[in-house]
Design an enzyme around this catalytic site. Sequence first.
Site, PDB file in Angstrom:
ATOM      1  CE  LYS A 177      18.188  -1.378   5.562  1.00 46.46           C
ATOM      2  NZ  LYS A 177      18.206  -2.113   6.824  1.00 46.46           N
ATOM      3  CB  THR A 212      24.387   8.350   7.800  1.00 46.07           C
ATOM      4  OG1 THR A 212      23.178   7.920   7.157  1.00 46.07           O
ATOM      5  CG2 THR A 212      24.353   9.853   8.023  1.00 46.07           C
ATOM      6  N   GLY A 255      19.151   5.133   4.899  1.00 44.25           N
ATOM      7  CA  GLY A 255      18.751   5.147   6.304  1.00 44.25           C
ATOM      8  C   GLY A 255      19.704   4.424   7.230  1.00 44.25           C
ATOM      9  CB  CYS A 256      22.512   2.073   6.668  1.00 44.11           C
ATOM     10  SG  CYS A 256      23.880   1.283   7.563  1.00 44.11           S
ATOM     11  CB  ILE A 257      23.107   4.632  11.881  1.00 41.17           C
ATOM     12  CG1 ILE A 257      21.656   4.971  12.227  1.00 41.17           C
ATOM     13  CG2 ILE A 257      24.069   5.450  12.732  1.00 41.17           C
ATOM     14  CD1 ILE A 257      21.229   4.513  13.604  1.00 41.17           C
TER      15      ILE A 257
END
Length: 142
Positions: free
Chosen positions: A9, A16, A11-13
């Site tokens: 997804k 990342t 933008g999912c921290i």
Amino acid sequence: MATVYFYEKPGCINNTRQKKLLTAAGHQVIACNLLTEPWLKERLRAFFGNEPVHQWFNYSAPAIKNGQIDPLAISEEMALTRMLEEPLLIRRPLLQVGDERMVGFDQQKIDSWIGLREINIDSDLESCRRKAVDGSTAKLQP
């Protein structure tokens, strides 16, 4: 090292951080948007292997949190149908190296599969962390 197709997804921290761990281990990561990928049931099903149906789900998805879907009481066929309709339900990330696939980011499984280097990073790279209203960190389990 491996070329890893990493369905996330954007933008999912956690996604990342997971990609950084794979890259630090020397792997090439090709990030793909899990939410806009044109999934077919058979292709999506291949990522889940022998995992029980309830472990296919992203437990922080709104439809699960608000009780619309009970991952412990849904059939395989219905789970796949709902995931195609609502990709937020799919547990992240989905990983593919060659013809082998897996769901989630279990560091031990990934290390056995393609190898990971020990680097100083938070050990929980799968649970969703969100800031609560009081500023504390809430942890949602898959």
